[in-house]
Scaffold this motif. Structure first.
Motif, PDB file in Angstrom:
ATOM      1  N   ASP A  76       1.830   5.273  -1.174  1.00  0.00           N
ATOM      2  CA  ASP A  76       1.121   6.511  -1.486  1.00  0.00           C
ATOM      3  C   ASP A  76       1.184   6.750  -2.991  1.00  0.00           C
ATOM      4  O   ASP A  76       1.991   6.136  -3.703  1.00  0.00           O
ATOM      5  CB  ASP A  76       1.727   7.700  -0.727  1.00  0.00           C
ATOM      6  N   GLU A  77       0.343   7.618  -3.493  1.00  0.00           N
ATOM      7  CA  GLU A  77       0.189   7.801  -4.943  1.00  0.00           C
ATOM      8  C   GLU A  77       1.491   8.158  -5.626  1.00  0.00           C
ATOM      9  O   GLU A  77       1.820   7.631  -6.689  1.00  0.00           O
ATOM     10  CB  GLU A  77      -0.857   8.888  -5.206  1.00  0.00           C
ATOM     11  N   SER A  78       2.279   9.062  -5.037  1.00  0.00           N
ATOM     12  CA  SER A  78       3.537   9.490  -5.642  1.00  0.00           C
ATOM     13  C   SER A  78       4.531   8.343  -5.729  1.00  0.00           C
ATOM     14  O   SER A  78       5.154   8.118  -6.777  1.00  0.00           O
ATOM     15  CB  SER A  78       4.142  10.640  -4.835  1.00  0.00           C
ATOM     16  N   SER A  79       4.653   7.576  -4.632  1.00  0.00           N
ATOM     17  CA  SER A  79       5.593   6.448  -4.622  1.00  0.00           C
ATOM     18  C   SER A  79       5.165   5.373  -5.602  1.00  0.00           C
ATOM     19  O   SER A  79       6.002   4.771  -6.292  1.00  0.00           O
ATOM     20  CB  SER A  79       5.688   5.859  -3.211  1.00  0.00           C
ATOM     21  N   GLU A  80       3.861   5.126  -5.675  1.00  0.00           N
ATOM     22  CA  GLU A  80       3.364   4.093  -6.582  1.00  0.00           C
ATOM     23  C   GLU A  80       3.683   4.424  -8.026  1.00  0.00           C
ATOM     24  O   GLU A  80       4.089   3.556  -8.805  1.00  0.00           O
ATOM     25  CB  GLU A  80       1.852   3.926  -6.407  1.00  0.00           C
ATOM     26  N   LYS A  81       3.544   5.693  -8.406  1.00  0.00           N
ATOM     27  CA  LYS A  81       3.850   6.096  -9.780  1.00  0.00           C
ATOM     28  C   LYS A  81       5.323   5.882 -10.099  1.00  0.00           C
ATOM     29  O   LYS A  81       5.675   5.451 -11.191  1.00  0.00           O
ATOM     30  CB  LYS A  81       3.470   7.563  -9.986  1.00  0.00           C
ATOM     31  N   GLN A  82       6.207   6.189  -9.127  1.00  0.00           N
ATOM     32  CA  GLN A  82       7.638   6.018  -9.353  1.00  0.00           C
ATOM     33  C   GLN A  82       8.004   4.536  -9.479  1.00  0.00           C
ATOM     34  O   GLN A  82       8.803   4.156 -10.336  1.00  0.00           O
ATOM     35  CB  GLN A  82       8.419   6.661  -8.197  1.00  0.00           C
ATOM     36  N   GLU A 136       5.962   2.132 -10.414  1.00  0.00           N
ATOM     37  CA  GLU A 136       5.403   1.673 -11.693  1.00  0.00           C
ATOM     38  C   GLU A 136       6.331   2.021 -12.842  1.00  0.00           C
ATOM     39  O   GLU A 136       6.514   1.230 -13.772  1.00  0.00           O
ATOM     40  CB  GLU A 136       4.031   2.302 -11.920  1.00  0.00           C
ATOM     41  N   ASN A 138       0.846  -1.198   0.000  1.00  0.00           N
ATOM     42  CA  ASN A 138       0.000   0.000   0.000  1.00  0.00           C
ATOM     43  C   ASN A 138       0.880   1.247   0.000  1.00  0.00           C
ATOM     44  O   ASN A 138       1.251   1.777   1.050  1.00  0.00           O
ATOM     45  CB  ASN A 138      -0.923   0.012   1.235  1.00  0.00           C
TER      46      ASN A 138
END
Length: 204
Positions: A12-18, A20, A10
């Motif tokens: 956060d949005e910023s970390s998930e984009k990086q 990905e 789980n």
């Protein structure tokens, strides 16, 4: 593998984009290395390790399109396979040839586009046609399509994960079987690849 584990957490949005982005670039580099190794094997006589068997081209095309089904679904692309034909060849290399052609037909197709694979066989040759309703290719670019790393549209190729080696691999496989490749295309209408292989290629 590590990037996949991170994506399962789980974030956060910023970390998930990086993460990905890291995962996507890792897959692209892996694909590039795989294609470079394969092309190197082909150029250095790797076909000598092949195992000959009777290869059903229709079944091989259907298998290749099955592997591409996820990409096709994303773009709403549909495909048909007609005709039939067999060749005494290496099943893995014939699959690779067809998968590369079909992969291009998917990657460079339009939304809700179509792909048609047609196979014909006579007493002397087997012919594989792969056509699409995609973006097409300018005439001046067609002679260079099978050059390694050559891309008609670099930005589009990067977006689809293309390595620029797929058609070079196709060319080497076709050349081994003493075959030919013909390409016809019109911008915004589509492209057709026609591969012709003599049935007596082992005697040539």
């Amino acid at each position: 593998g590590l990037s996949e584990l991170l994506l399962a957490k789980n974030l956060d949005e910023s970390s998930e984009k990086q993460v990905e982005r890291i995962h996507k670039e890792s897959l692209r580099l892996s694909s590039l290395i795989t294609d470079m190794l394969e092309l190197s094997r082909l150029e250095n006589g790797g076909q000598s390790e092949m195992i000959l068997s009777e290869v059903n081209l229709k079944e091989t095309a259907e298998e290749a399109l099955g592997e591409l089904s996820a990409k096709m679904a994303e773009k709403g692309v549909t495909a048909t396979v007609t005709g039939n034909g067999t060749i005494d060849g290496d099943a893995k290399k014939i699959y690779e040839l067809i998968e590369n052609l079909c992969g291009n037909a998917v990657n460079y197709n339009k939304e809700n586009g179509k792909i048609a694979v047609d196979i014909t066989e006579n007493d002397e040759t087997v012919v594989l046609k792969v056509s699409d309703t995609g973006i097409g290719i300018e005439k001046e670019n067609i002679p260079r399509l099978c050059e390694r790393f050559y891309r008609v549209d670099k930005s589009h190729s990067r977006a689809t994960g293309g390595t620029g080696l797929g058609l070079s691999i196709v060319k080497h496989i076709v050349n081994f079987y003493h075959g030919t490749i013909r390409v016809t295309s019109q911008l915004e209408e589509g492209t057709e690849f026609v591969v012709t292989i003599p049935l007596n290629w082992k005697d040539l």
